[in-house]
Design a protein around this motif. Structure first.
Motif, PDB file in Angstrom:
ATOM      1  N   LEU A 694       1.179  -1.337  -0.127  1.00  0.00           N
ATOM      2  CA  LEU A 694      -0.337  -0.086  -0.066  1.00  0.00           C
ATOM      3  C   LEU A 694       0.551   1.195  -0.083  1.00  0.00           C
ATOM      4  O   LEU A 694       0.608   2.213  -0.588  1.00  0.00           O
ATOM      5  CB  LEU A 694      -0.568  -0.148   1.548  1.00  0.00           C
ATOM      6  CG  LEU A 694      -1.974  -0.961   1.106  1.00  0.00           C
ATOM      7  CD1 LEU A 694      -2.737  -1.006   2.499  1.00  0.00           C
ATOM      8  CD2 LEU A 694      -2.415  -0.436   0.387  1.00  0.00           C
ATOM      9  N   LEU A 695       1.960   1.385   0.523  1.00  0.00           N
ATOM     10  CA  LEU A 695       2.640   2.220   0.603  1.00  0.00           C
ATOM     11  C   LEU A 695       3.462   2.691  -0.782  1.00  0.00           C
ATOM     12  O   LEU A 695       3.412   3.365  -0.895  1.00  0.00           O
ATOM     13  CB  LEU A 695       4.012   2.080   1.487  1.00  0.00           C
ATOM     14  CG  LEU A 695       3.467   1.933   3.071  1.00  0.00           C
ATOM     15  CD1 LEU A 695       4.708   1.507   4.041  1.00  0.00           C
ATOM     16  CD2 LEU A 695       3.102   3.935   3.321  1.00  0.00           C
ATOM     17  N   ALA A 696       3.906   2.033  -1.041  1.00  0.00           N
ATOM     18  CA  ALA A 696       4.668   1.757  -2.343  1.00  0.00           C
ATOM     19  C   ALA A 696       3.046   1.813  -3.534  1.00  0.00           C
ATOM     20  O   ALA A 696       3.319   2.572  -4.355  1.00  0.00           O
ATOM     21  CB  ALA A 696       4.681  -0.157  -3.404  1.00  0.00           C
ATOM     22  N   LEU A 697       2.119   1.701  -3.648  1.00  0.00           N
ATOM     23  CA  LEU A 697       0.892   2.212  -4.340  1.00  0.00           C
ATOM     24  C   LEU A 697       1.053   3.665  -4.268  1.00  0.00           C
ATOM     25  O   LEU A 697       0.871   4.734  -5.383  1.00  0.00           O
ATOM     26  CB  LEU A 697       0.019   1.356  -3.912  1.00  0.00           C
ATOM     27  CG  LEU A 697      -1.869   2.091  -4.794  1.00  0.00           C
ATOM     28  CD1 LEU A 697      -0.990   1.632  -5.677  1.00  0.00           C
ATOM     29  CD2 LEU A 697      -2.711   1.246  -3.856  1.00  0.00           C
ATOM     30  N   ALA A 698       1.152   4.633  -2.902  1.00  0.00           N
ATOM     31  CA  ALA A 698       0.312   5.742  -2.669  1.00  0.00           C
ATOM     32  C   ALA A 698       1.681   6.163  -3.363  1.00  0.00           C
ATOM     33  O   ALA A 698       1.854   7.609  -3.572  1.00  0.00           O
ATOM     34  CB  ALA A 698       0.427   5.545  -0.738  1.00  0.00           C
ATOM     35  N   THR A 699       2.832   6.093  -3.564  1.00  0.00           N
ATOM     36  CA  THR A 699       4.136   6.474  -4.199  1.00  0.00           C
ATOM     37  C   THR A 699       4.497   6.128  -5.360  1.00  0.00           C
ATOM     38  O   THR A 699       5.461   6.670  -5.984  1.00  0.00           O
ATOM     39  CB  THR A 699       5.016   6.155  -2.973  1.00  0.00           C
ATOM     40  OG1 THR A 699       5.575   4.916  -3.615  1.00  0.00           O
ATOM     41  CG2 THR A 699       5.260   6.679  -1.883  1.00  0.00           C
ATOM     42  N   GLY A 700       3.874   5.652  -6.210  1.00  0.00           N
ATOM     43  CA  GLY A 700       3.681   5.229  -7.730  1.00  0.00           C
ATOM     44  C   GLY A 700       4.385   4.468  -8.041  1.00  0.00           C
ATOM     45  O   GLY A 700       4.926   3.800  -8.799  1.00  0.00           O
ATOM     46  N   GLU A 701       5.042   3.180  -7.176  1.00  0.00           N
ATOM     47  CA  GLU A 701       6.257   2.294  -7.220  1.00  0.00           C
ATOM     48  C   GLU A 701       5.368   0.586  -7.306  1.00  0.00           C
ATOM     49  O   GLU A 701       5.165  -0.192  -6.913  1.00  0.00           O
ATOM     50  CB  GLU A 701       6.570   1.779  -6.102  1.00  0.00           C
ATOM     51  CG  GLU A 701       7.407   3.057  -5.663  1.00  0.00           C
ATOM     52  CD  GLU A 701       7.984   2.533  -3.829  1.00  0.00           C
ATOM     53  OE1 GLU A 701       8.514   1.291  -3.730  1.00  0.00           O
ATOM     54  OE2 GLU A 701       8.417   3.736  -2.994  1.00  0.00           O
ATOM     55  N   TRP A 702       5.363   1.166  -8.831  1.00  0.00           N
ATOM     56  CA  TRP A 702       3.656  -0.129  -9.508  1.00  0.00           C
ATOM     57  C   TRP A 702       4.792  -1.855  -9.260  1.00  0.00           C
ATOM     58  O   TRP A 702       4.066  -2.222  -8.492  1.00  0.00           O
ATOM     59  CB  TRP A 702       3.579   0.191 -10.827  1.00  0.00           C
ATOM     60  CG  TRP A 702       2.989   1.741 -11.301  1.00  0.00           C
ATOM     61  CD1 TRP A 702       3.817   2.114 -12.307  1.00  0.00           C
ATOM     62  CD2 TRP A 702       1.895   2.230 -10.966  1.00  0.00           C
ATOM     63  NE1 TRP A 702       2.822   3.636 -12.239  1.00  0.00           N
ATOM     64  CE2 TRP A 702       1.819   3.167 -11.212  1.00  0.00           C
ATOM     65  CE3 TRP A 702       1.173   1.736  -9.383  1.00  0.00           C
ATOM     66  CZ2 TRP A 702       1.375   4.612 -10.926  1.00  0.00           C
ATOM     67  CZ3 TRP A 702       0.572   3.292  -9.373  1.00  0.00           C
ATOM     68  CH2 TRP A 702       0.380   4.223  -9.746  1.00  0.00           C
ATOM     69  N   GLU A 703       5.328  -2.192  -9.919  1.00  0.00           N
ATOM     70  CA  GLU A 703       5.892  -3.107  -9.558  1.00  0.00           C
ATOM     71  C   GLU A 703       6.351  -3.607  -8.360  1.00  0.00           C
ATOM     72  O   GLU A 703       6.078  -4.500  -7.792  1.00  0.00           O
ATOM     73  CB  GLU A 703       7.639  -3.383 -10.234  1.00  0.00           C
ATOM     74  CG  GLU A 703       7.590  -3.371 -11.753  1.00  0.00           C
ATOM     75  CD  GLU A 703       7.120  -1.750 -12.316  1.00  0.00           C
ATOM     76  OE1 GLU A 703       7.737  -0.556 -11.504  1.00  0.00           O
ATOM     77  OE2 GLU A 703       7.045  -2.095 -13.827  1.00  0.00           O
ATOM     78  N   GLU A 704       6.820  -2.901  -7.306  1.00  0.00           N
ATOM     79  CA  GLU A 704       6.735  -2.817  -5.878  1.00  0.00           C
ATOM     80  C   GLU A 704       5.591  -3.209  -5.495  1.00  0.00           C
ATOM     81  O   GLU A 704       5.173  -4.191  -4.511  1.00  0.00           O
ATOM     82  CB  GLU A 704       7.868  -2.087  -5.344  1.00  0.00           C
ATOM     83  CG  GLU A 704       7.704  -2.057  -3.116  1.00  0.00           C
ATOM     84  CD  GLU A 704       8.737  -3.672  -3.525  1.00  0.00           C
ATOM     85  OE1 GLU A 704       9.192  -3.984  -2.167  1.00  0.00           O
ATOM     86  OE2 GLU A 704       9.438  -4.108  -4.339  1.00  0.00           O
ATOM     87  N   ALA A 705       4.800  -2.711  -5.626  1.00  0.00           N
ATOM     88  CA  ALA A 705       3.219  -2.658  -4.888  1.00  0.00           C
ATOM     89  C   ALA A 705       2.584  -4.535  -5.226  1.00  0.00           C
ATOM     90  O   ALA A 705       2.534  -4.453  -4.429  1.00  0.00           O
ATOM     91  CB  ALA A 705       2.214  -1.624  -5.476  1.00  0.00           C
ATOM     92  N   VAL A 706       2.944  -5.025  -6.183  1.00  0.00           N
ATOM     93  CA  VAL A 706       2.430  -5.754  -6.912  1.00  0.00           C
ATOM     94  C   VAL A 706       2.893  -7.037  -6.476  1.00  0.00           C
ATOM     95  O   VAL A 706       2.213  -8.063  -6.324  1.00  0.00           O
ATOM     96  CB  VAL A 706       2.552  -5.275  -8.849  1.00  0.00           C
ATOM     97  CG1 VAL A 706       2.050  -7.226  -8.674  1.00  0.00           C
ATOM     98  CG2 VAL A 706       1.887  -4.945  -9.337  1.00  0.00           C
TER      99      VAL A 706
END
Length: 965
Positions: A694-706
């Motif tokens: 969720l933190l990665a999603l909020a900062t636009g780190e798509w691959e990390e979020a997935v």
């Protein structure tokens, strides 16, 4: 007693340069891999000898094939001699005081010991941090860990921790054999960090020219014939150690030694065992006896132990006198055993190891000598080893079990092995306890009468410990047999199901085992009640809430027939969690019945577990104040009663509560740090992976979020924690929507909603339903979206779950905006914003405020700009840079200038807020186009920012940009 000089290093120029280059550019992690005898240790020693001069500490630690319960022993061994390199104690990080008991040699140089922690996992993490801080204080250092393939699980966890976050000046070098073992040497949980050099040096056998160089150096000949080299290469397969041992046995001074037939004439056959036999033949009986004793002992040992096992009567008398409390403190220096040991050392057959111990330079040599000892002599030597080891002050039980097995003393083997496992478990080394019992059960000669108790012991160890991979295989294998009684089989299967469901996080495999165990436990209602209560927890499995309720009723019925307060507390604990997680109005009444003041430790331990679970459930439904109260009480009782595992679960779910309630400062580091100590327990870590996603999603780190969402349970959603999987699915739907992948968002939403509908606990949908409605609406499926809103409203009616009504308003706002009914949408979003703010859920409140602003913008309402500005500021305070950039982009589009928030006074070379955002994404490997998409900028603007970042940081390449602190 001297050691013969090592042979030269040949054929490894490239590998040596690679190793030196990595070690001199820390932080670095280097794995030197290769088969036994390939020259791993020699390469490392050569690299250390060739390091540039400077103040660099070299720390050496060794993993042993047979080990006693001493977690992290190789690293502590390496740290014992660093006292002279440490600053004054007051300048050290206070956490290093936690190492006083582990490193008594350094106690005077360390800060005071902190207060002990009752949770062993928290204590372990503090020890890990202390070791890292101590290594940082030492300054530039090379930590060498030999024979990583023999490392215990704790040492591997520690090395993964150090490799994941190494001090700037540290290079970690580990040697290891793969021996056909699948997976990386540091385990699958190890992940290379982008700012740490990670190098694998794989050593292969020497080619013919390498063999020629090595043999020539050993024979001091530069004119070896091609035929001799070819034959030597064929016979040794190019393994340096075998080449060395074979060549050393040749009479180099004899004419014709370089002739191809010289090998045959010398009578030295191909295999190493025969090369060792040749060398043994040149020793006196006393020296050969010392060598054979060292081979029987397997581990480097002291002089007295070697001479006693070798059959020296004087040494045996000494051991007996010491055991009886009389006699000399050491062996007779004039005894034949001591003289034989000295001869073996001078001949280079044995070598001196640190700490006054002696053994073989290599396991191959030990095995070669051991295999050549006749069976009766081997058994006698093992008997002597048992007697000598038993005479020590603290008999090493693992070694005693090994020698008893080799001596053919089955009763002693089972006795010592069982005691060793129990001792290891008592010391917290559950991994070793499991390893000992597993080794005994794997032995076909273990009597059937002893298998049942050991299997039961193994399953209990596994059910309360962290290690599970090795155990699951063995328990399944045992359950396929027919030697266990029905009730023992039932308990073993129940524990297997618990291990699979909890430690392995695989409910799809664990729950069927629990159900099968229940059929075998009809005569043991106490265990059956535990099984039904475990099955009743709705967070796991694909069954409906009604089925879980039926199983809970069965558990309660069995409890009513048993006079067992601890069992009653356990079932009541599960009932309280059941009520809270489903949003039942009576949940707090049930929780109030928990016997927190009961004088019995076992009962209060179950209450501690209940409070920890209640914290998790209250967090899920949005009761954050209650969750904090449960956390305080749960932690207090856990400390009082030693309830370790639930307390650690509480720490993980507290990370999720911090994300929900907006306490994001430092949250990424806290989640990652806690995850490092839970690498073998996915159940503990799913909350952490969810938050990191969720933190990665909020900062636009798509691959990390997935990646993190899949780790949180989307890799196997039917087998994982349902509330966490549901939240992860909601995050993934949001991610697809942010990237414009409408079809993928709708497909993910449909699958997640189907799982939630099947379970029937709609209060868990607060993180899923709003993005799912948005996905369906964007895909043109407005009827599906409307049906979901109605179904959700019915599902949460009458439930005590404050997050759910807020999510319902957000979902209604998304639906109204798509229909489009913008005035209604704005009203719904406004209600959702106020409800989220009251919980509090500041990130969700900002999302609702943004939705309200978009609806007002569509209506032409001048208040829209203020709404976008408010949302951008809220996102910025949290650190949700992607969301904040999206709002700022809208403001730019409607002609409102919104400057980025600035910190305090900065130097001329400091990065601005925007430049820091760009630098972070560059460090993550994003292209300019990708950065532009995340920050809602033009590619040309991003190019300008990247150029400015390079200039301010004084670097030439994007690859040199590190993430801003």
């Amino acid at each position: 007693m001297s050691i013969v000089p090592p042979p030269p290093l040949v054929g490894r120029a490239t590998e040596l340069r690679t190793l030196i280059d990595a070690v001199t550019r820390p932080p670095a992690v280097v794995l030197v891999e290769g088969e036994a005898g390939i020259g791993k240790t020699r390469l490392v020693r050569a690299a250390l000898d060739r390091l540039p001069s400077g103040d660099r500490a070299v720390l050496l630690g060794y993993c042993h094939q047979i080990r006693e319960p001493f977690p992290y022993g190789p690293v502590f061994e390496a740290l014992r001699d660093i006292r002279g390199r440490l600053p004054a104690a007051h300048r050290l990080n206070p956490v290093t005081g936690a190492l006083r008991d582990h490193l008594p040699e350094l106690a005077g140089a360390l800060p005071p010991s902190p207060q002990p922690l009752d949770d062993p996992r928290a204590e372990r993490h503090r020890v890990f941090r202390a070791i890292r801080a101590l290594l940082a204080a030492v300054g530039p250092a090379v930590l060498v860990v030999e024979d990583l393939h023999w490392a215990d699980d704790g040492t591997l966890d520690l090395l993964r921790f150090l490799a994941g976050q190494p001090p700037q000046g540290l290079a970690v070098v580990a040697t290891c054999r793969r021996d056909g073992v699948a997976g990386p040497p540091l385990g699958r949980a190890y992940r290379h960090q982008p700012d740490t050099a990670s190098v694998v040096v794989r050593l292969t056998p020497l080619d013919a020219s390498g063999v020629a160089s090595l043999a020539g150096a050993l024979l001091e000949r530069s004119d070896l014939s091609p035929g001799f080299v070819i034959r030597l290469h064929e016979r040794t397969a190019g393994i340096p150690f075998v080449v060395e041992e074979l060549v050393r046995s040749l009479p180099a001074a004899l004419p014709g030694a370089d002739d191809p037939d010289a090998l045959d004439r010398a009578g030295v056959p191909l295999l190493l065992r025969e090369a060792m036999a040749e060398r043994m033949a040149g020793l006196s009986p006393a020296a050969a006896g010392a060598v054979r004793a060292a081979a029987v002992l397997r581990l480097p040992a002291g002089e007295q132990l070697i001479t006693a096992v070798g059959g020296d009567p004087a040494a045996q008398d000494t051991a007996a006198q010491i055991k009886a409390g009389r006699g000399p403190a050491g062996p007779d220096p004039n005894g034949s055993g001591s003289a034989g040991l000295a001869e073996a050392l001078r001949a280079g057959v044995l070598h001196e190891h640190p700490g006054g111990r002696y053994g073989f330079r290599h396991a191959l040599a030990q095995q070669a000598v051991y295999d050549a000892i006749p069976g009766p002599e081997r058994r006698s030597a093992h008997v002597r080893a048992m007697a000598a080891l038993a005479a020590t002050d603290a008999p090493p039980l693992v070694q005693l079990a090994f020698h008893a097995r080799q001596a053919g003393d089955t009763d002693a083997w089972v006795r010592h092995g069982t005691a060793a496992a129990q001792q290891a478990a008592a010391l917290g080394d559950t991994a070793l306890a499991v390893e000992v019992v597993e080794g005994m059960l794997d032995d076909p000669d273990l009597p059937v009468r002893d298998r049942g108790p050991l299997v039961l012991m193994l399953s209990r160890f596994a059910a309360t410990g962290l290690s599970h991979q090795r155990v699951v295989r063995l328990l399944r294998q045992v359950l396929r047999g027919d030697f266990l009684s029905r009730d023992v089989r039932g308990e073993v299967r129940l524990n297997l199901g618990v291990v699979l469901s909890n430690q392995a996080g695989d409910a799809a495999a664990g729950r069927p085992e629990i159900m099968a165990a229940l059929a075998e436990l009809t005569d043991r209602p106490t265990l059956a009640a535990r099984g039904w209560a475990s099955m009743a927890m709705p967070e796991w499995g694909a069954e409906s809430l009604a089925e879980h309720a039926e199983w809970m009723a069965r558990a309660e019925a069995l409890v009513a027939t048993a006079d067992n307060p601890e069992l009653s507390a356990a079932v009541l604990a599960n009932r309280a969690s059941f009520e809270m997680t489903t949003g039942s109005p009576g949940a707090f009444d049930v929780a109030a019945r928990l016997p927190a003041g009961d004088p019995r430790t076992g009962v209060r331990r179950e209450v501690a577990r209940a409070y920890c679970n209640l914290h998790d459930s209250a967090t899920t439904v949005g009761l954050y104040a209650a969750a904090e109260r449960f956390a305080r009480e749960g932690r207090r009782l856990a400390v009082e009663t030693g309830a370790q595992y639930p307390a650690f679960l509480l720490d993980a779910s507290a990370i999720r509560r911090e994300w929900l309630t907006g306490r994001w400062d430092g949250l990424r580091d806290r989640a990652a740090s806690l995850g490092e100590s839970a690498t073998e327990t996915p159940l503990v870590a799913v909350d952490l992976w969810l938050v990191l996603g969720l933190l990665a999603l909020a900062t636009g780190e798509w691959e990390e979020a997935v990646r993190q969402f899949h780790r949180a349970g989307l890799d196997a959603p039917e087998a994982r924690n349902v509330p966490v999987v549901t939240a992860a699915a909601g995050g993934l739907v949001d991610l697809h929507l942010a990237r414009g992948a409408t079809d993928e968002a709708a497909a993910e939403a449909e699958a997640a909603v189907a799982r939630l509908r099947r379970k029937g606990v709609w209060v868990w949908g607060a993180s899923l339903v709003p993005p799912a409605v948005a996905a369906f609406a964007r895909a043109g499926r407005l009827e599906t979206a409307a049906e979901l809103v109605d179904e959700y409203a019915v599902g949460i009616a009458g439930r005590v779950a404050p997050a759910a009504p807020a999510a319902l308003d957000a979902a209604r706002g998304a639906l109204a905006a798509a229909q489009p009914r913008h005035a209604e949408a704005a009203a719904f979003f406004a209600r959702a914003r106020e409800a989220y703010a009251a919980l509090p859920q500041p990130y969700a409140a900002a999302r609702a405020a943004e939705g309200e602003a978009r609806s007002r913008l569509a209506l032409g309402d001048g208040a829209a700009a203020a709404g976008f500005r408010e949302a951008a500021e809220s996102y910025g305070r949290l650190g949700a840079t992607h969301d904040a950039a999206r709002c700022r982009r809208v403001l730019r589009d409607i002609g409102v200038d919104v400057p980025l928030p600035r910190g305090g006074r900065r130097g001329a070379g400091a990065l601005s807020q925007r430049e820091r955002e760009v630098a972070r994404l560059v460090a993550l490997g994003r292209t300019n186009r990708e950065i532009a998409d995340v920050l809602f900028l033009s590619t040309r603007t991003v190019e300008t920012h990247v150029a400015t970042v390079l200039r301010k940081l004084g670097v030439r390449s994007r690859t040199q940009i590190a993430p801003p602190a």
